[in-house]
Design a protein around this motif. Sequence first.
Motif, PDB file in Angstrom:
ATOM      1  N   SER A  92      -8.419  15.111  17.131  1.00 19.73           N
ATOM      2  CA  SER A  92      -8.926  14.650  15.831  1.00 19.73           C
ATOM      3  C   SER A  92      -8.730  15.703  14.755  1.00 19.73           C
ATOM      4  CB  SER A  92     -10.402  14.299  15.935  1.00 19.73           C
ATOM      5  OG  SER A  92     -10.605  13.275  16.860  1.00 19.73           O
ATOM      6  N   ILE A  93      -8.936  16.957  15.098  1.00 18.99           N
ATOM      7  CA  ILE A  93      -8.729  18.040  14.127  1.00 18.99           C
ATOM      8  C   ILE A  93      -7.263  18.104  13.726  1.00 18.99           C
ATOM      9  CG2 ILE A  93      -8.769  20.551  13.857  1.00 18.99           C
ATOM     10  CD1 ILE A  93     -11.280  20.465  15.714  1.00 18.99           C
ATOM     11  N   MET A  94      -6.362  17.986  14.680  1.00 18.19           N
ATOM     12  CA  MET A  94      -4.936  18.022  14.354  1.00 18.19           C
ATOM     13  C   MET A  94      -4.522  16.819  13.515  1.00 18.19           C
ATOM     14  SD  MET A  94      -4.327  20.868  15.543  1.00 18.19           S
ATOM     15  CE  MET A  94      -2.618  21.081  15.256  1.00 18.19           C
ATOM     16  N   TRP A  95      -5.133  15.667  13.785  1.00 19.07           N
ATOM     17  CA  TRP A  95      -4.840  14.470  12.998  1.00 19.07           C
ATOM     18  C   TRP A  95      -5.309  14.644  11.550  1.00 19.07           C
ATOM     19  CZ3 TRP A  95      -8.230  10.302  11.366  1.00 19.07           C
ATOM     20  CH2 TRP A  95      -7.539   9.200  10.882  1.00 19.07           C
ATOM     21  N   VAL A  96      -6.485  15.225  11.361  1.00 22.22           N
ATOM     22  CA  VAL A  96      -7.001  15.467  10.008  1.00 22.22           C
ATOM     23  C   VAL A  96      -6.131  16.486   9.286  1.00 22.22           C
ATOM     24  CG1 VAL A  96      -8.945  16.437   8.720  1.00 22.22           C
ATOM     25  CG2 VAL A  96      -9.355  14.761  10.504  1.00 22.22           C
ATOM     26  N   ILE A  97      -5.686  17.519   9.980  1.00 17.65           N
ATOM     27  CA  ILE A  97      -4.804  18.509   9.355  1.00 17.65           C
ATOM     28  C   ILE A  97      -3.496  17.857   8.923  1.00 17.65           C
ATOM     29  CG2 ILE A  97      -3.401  20.552   9.863  1.00 17.65           C
ATOM     30  CD1 ILE A  97      -5.775  21.611  11.464  1.00 17.65           C
ATOM     31  N   ARG A  98      -2.965  16.978   9.760  1.00 15.25           N
ATOM     32  CA  ARG A  98      -1.737  16.266   9.385  1.00 15.25           C
ATOM     33  C   ARG A  98      -1.958  15.385   8.163  1.00 15.25           C
ATOM     34  NH1 ARG A  98       0.418  11.735   9.817  1.00 15.25           N
ATOM     35  NH2 ARG A  98      -0.316  10.545  11.548  1.00 15.25           N
ATOM     36  N   LEU A  99      -3.110  14.691   8.112  1.00  9.58           N
ATOM     37  CA  LEU A  99      -3.413  13.856   6.948  1.00  9.58           C
ATOM     38  C   LEU A  99      -3.552  14.697   5.684  1.00  9.58           C
ATOM     39  CD1 LEU A  99      -5.972  11.236   8.302  1.00  9.58           C
ATOM     40  CD2 LEU A  99      -3.598  10.860   7.645  1.00  9.58           C
ATOM     41  N   LEU A 100      -4.181  15.854   5.795  1.00  4.34           N
ATOM     42  CA  LEU A 100      -4.306  16.734   4.629  1.00  4.34           C
ATOM     43  C   LEU A 100      -2.944  17.253   4.183  1.00  4.34           C
ATOM     44  CD1 LEU A 100      -7.482  18.787   5.546  1.00  4.34           C
ATOM     45  CD2 LEU A 100      -7.255  17.158   3.688  1.00  4.34           C
ATOM     46  N   TRP A 101      -2.095  17.567   5.142  1.00  2.00           N
ATOM     47  CA  TRP A 101      -0.757  18.058   4.807  1.00  2.00           C
ATOM     48  C   TRP A 101       0.051  16.978   4.084  1.00  2.00           C
ATOM     49  CZ3 TRP A 101       0.872  22.864   4.916  1.00  2.00           C
ATOM     50  CH2 TRP A 101       2.226  23.115   4.827  1.00  2.00           C
ATOM     51  N   ILE A 102      -0.060  15.742   4.553  1.00  2.00           N
ATOM     52  CA  ILE A 102       0.660  14.639   3.917  1.00  2.00           C
ATOM     53  C   ILE A 102       0.075  14.345   2.542  1.00  2.00           C
ATOM     54  CG2 ILE A 102       1.088  12.151   4.078  1.00  2.00           C
ATOM     55  CD1 ILE A 102       1.366  12.552   7.118  1.00  2.00           C
ATOM     56  N   ALA A 103      -1.268  14.391   2.423  1.00  2.00           N
ATOM     57  CA  ALA A 103      -1.905  14.105   1.135  1.00  2.00           C
ATOM     58  C   ALA A 103      -1.601  15.180   0.106  1.00  2.00           C
ATOM     59  CB  ALA A 103      -3.407  13.962   1.309  1.00  2.00           C
ATOM     60  N   GLY A 104      -1.291  16.383   0.560  1.00  2.00           N
ATOM     61  CA  GLY A 104      -0.973  17.463  -0.366  1.00  2.00           C
ATOM     62  C   GLY A 104       0.412  17.371  -0.959  1.00  2.00           C
ATOM     63  N   ASN A 105       1.267  16.500  -0.412  1.00  2.00           N
ATOM     64  CA  ASN A 105       2.611  16.321  -0.959  1.00  2.00           C
ATOM     65  C   ASN A 105       2.542  15.611  -2.295  1.00  2.00           C
ATOM     66  OD1 ASN A 105       4.444  17.521   0.676  1.00  2.00           O
ATOM     67  ND2 ASN A 105       4.823  15.728   1.933  1.00  2.00           N
ATOM     68  N   ARG A 106       3.226  16.161  -3.231  1.00  2.00           N
ATOM     69  CA  ARG A 106       3.344  15.538  -4.547  1.00  2.00           C
ATOM     70  C   ARG A 106       4.806  15.588  -4.964  1.00  2.00           C
ATOM     71  NH1 ARG A 106      -1.870  18.006  -6.789  1.00  2.00           N
ATOM     72  NH2 ARG A 106      -3.373  16.683  -5.778  1.00  2.00           N
ATOM     73  N   MET A 153       0.841  -1.180   0.000  1.00  2.00           N
ATOM     74  CA  MET A 153       0.000   0.000   0.000  1.00  2.00           C
ATOM     75  C   MET A 153       0.881   1.235   0.000  1.00  2.00           C
ATOM     76  SD  MET A 153      -3.244   0.353   2.307  1.00  2.00           S
ATOM     77  CE  MET A 153      -4.462   1.535   1.985  1.00  2.00           C
ATOM     78  N   ASN A 154       1.535   1.449  -1.084  1.00  2.00           N
ATOM     79  CA  ASN A 154       2.508   2.512  -1.204  1.00  2.00           C
ATOM     80  C   ASN A 154       1.968   3.714  -1.955  1.00  2.00           C
ATOM     81  OD1 ASN A 154       4.906   3.739  -0.823  1.00  2.00           O
ATOM     82  ND2 ASN A 154       6.073   2.453  -2.233  1.00  2.00           N
ATOM     83  N   GLU A 155       0.701   3.686  -2.330  1.00  2.11           N
ATOM     84  CA  GLU A 155       0.161   4.803  -3.097  1.00  2.11           C
ATOM     85  C   GLU A 155      -0.245   5.945  -2.173  1.00  2.11           C
ATOM     86  OE1 GLU A 155      -4.486   3.810  -3.617  1.00  2.11           O
ATOM     87  OE2 GLU A 155      -3.096   2.486  -4.665  1.00  2.11           O
ATOM     88  N   LYS A 156      -0.152   7.157  -2.695  1.00  2.00           N
ATOM     89  CA  LYS A 156      -0.517   8.325  -1.903  1.00  2.00           C
ATOM     90  C   LYS A 156      -2.023   8.552  -2.004  1.00  2.00           C
ATOM     91  CE  LYS A 156       3.791  10.734  -2.240  1.00  2.00           C
ATOM     92  NZ  LYS A 156       4.447  11.994  -2.431  1.00  2.00           N
ATOM     93  N   LYS A 157      -2.594   8.987  -0.911  1.00  2.00           N
ATOM     94  CA  LYS A 157      -4.015   9.304  -0.921  1.00  2.00           C
ATOM     95  C   LYS A 157      -4.207  10.638  -1.617  1.00  2.00           C
ATOM     96  CE  LYS A 157      -4.833   7.067   3.459  1.00  2.00           C
ATOM     97  NZ  LYS A 157      -5.128   7.228   4.866  1.00  2.00           N
ATOM     98  N   SER A 158      -5.309  10.758  -2.341  1.00  4.98           N
ATOM     99  CA  SER A 158      -5.574  12.035  -2.983  1.00  4.98           C
ATOM    100  C   SER A 158      -6.073  13.027  -1.957  1.00  4.98           C
ATOM    101  CB  SER A 158      -6.598  11.859  -4.100  1.00  4.98           C
ATOM    102  OG  SER A 158      -7.877  11.625  -3.548  1.00  4.98           O
ATOM    103  N   LEU A 159      -5.824  14.288  -2.231  1.00  2.53           N
ATOM    104  CA  LEU A 159      -6.210  15.350  -1.316  1.00  2.53           C
ATOM    105  C   LEU A 159      -7.727  15.459  -1.204  1.00  2.53           C
ATOM    106  CD1 LEU A 159      -5.246  17.687   0.465  1.00  2.53           C
ATOM    107  CD2 LEU A 159      -5.303  19.129  -1.561  1.00  2.53           C
ATOM    108  N   LEU A 160      -8.432  15.338  -2.311  1.00  2.00           N
ATOM    109  CA  LEU A 160      -9.885  15.442  -2.287  1.00  2.00           C
ATOM    110  C   LEU A 160     -10.510  14.308  -1.486  1.00  2.00           C
ATOM    111  CD1 LEU A 160     -12.449  16.869  -3.246  1.00  2.00           C
ATOM    112  CD2 LEU A 160     -12.389  15.412  -5.272  1.00  2.00           C
ATOM    113  N   LYS A 161     -10.021  13.087  -1.687  1.00  6.69           N
ATOM    114  CA  LYS A 161     -10.553  11.948  -0.951  1.00  6.69           C
ATOM    115  C   LYS A 161     -10.283  12.093   0.547  1.00  6.69           C
ATOM    116  CE  LYS A 161     -10.265   6.935  -0.704  1.00  6.69           C
ATOM    117  NZ  LYS A 161      -9.585   5.747  -1.212  1.00  6.69           N
ATOM    118  N   THR A 162      -9.094  12.530   0.908  1.00  5.68           N
ATOM    119  CA  THR A 162      -8.761  12.734   2.316  1.00  5.68           C
ATOM    120  C   THR A 162      -9.627  13.827   2.918  1.00  5.68           C
ATOM    121  OG1 THR A 162      -6.481  12.098   1.836  1.00  5.68           O
ATOM    122  CG2 THR A 162      -6.877  13.246   3.903  1.00  5.68           C
ATOM    123  N   PHE A 163      -9.845  14.906   2.163  1.00  2.44           N
ATOM    124  CA  PHE A 163     -10.663  16.007   2.646  1.00  2.44           C
ATOM    125  C   PHE A 163     -12.107  15.571   2.866  1.00  2.44           C
ATOM    126  CE2 PHE A 163     -13.468  19.618   1.607  1.00  2.44           C
ATOM    127  CZ  PHE A 163     -13.138  20.455   2.666  1.00  2.44           C
TER     128      PHE A 163
END
Length: 105
Positions: free
Chosen positions: A61-75, A1-11
């Motif tokens: 939970s809010i901080m965890w979601v922000i971290r997930l969005l930050w990671i998903a935004g990496n390209r 499971m090495n694929e990156k999550k998309s930003l829209l899906k994570t959001f």
Amino acid sequence: MNEKKSLLKTFLVFGIAMLGSLYVFSVELMHASFSNLLGYEFGIGWFYLKIAVISLICCASIMWVIRLLWIAGNREEGRSFWVYPAIGFIVFISLSLCFVGFSVN
């Protein structure tokens, strides 16, 4: 499971669905009366404890979601432009719902 999550899906999944259901659950838990259920009269300290625990869980939970969005935004070519509005929207809505939730009590 090495694929990156998309930003829209994570959001949509974590930012909107998970935080929305957490907010509904926290409001219901805030208004739940355990005194009637258990037959024991709890003091005001119990209410303050509920507020503190719910606030800590929501903030974590809010901080965890922000971290997930930050990671998903990496390209590979750099950070996506849409990560900043997504994080801003999550923070704005979370603070608004927190303010409304506590002012109703």
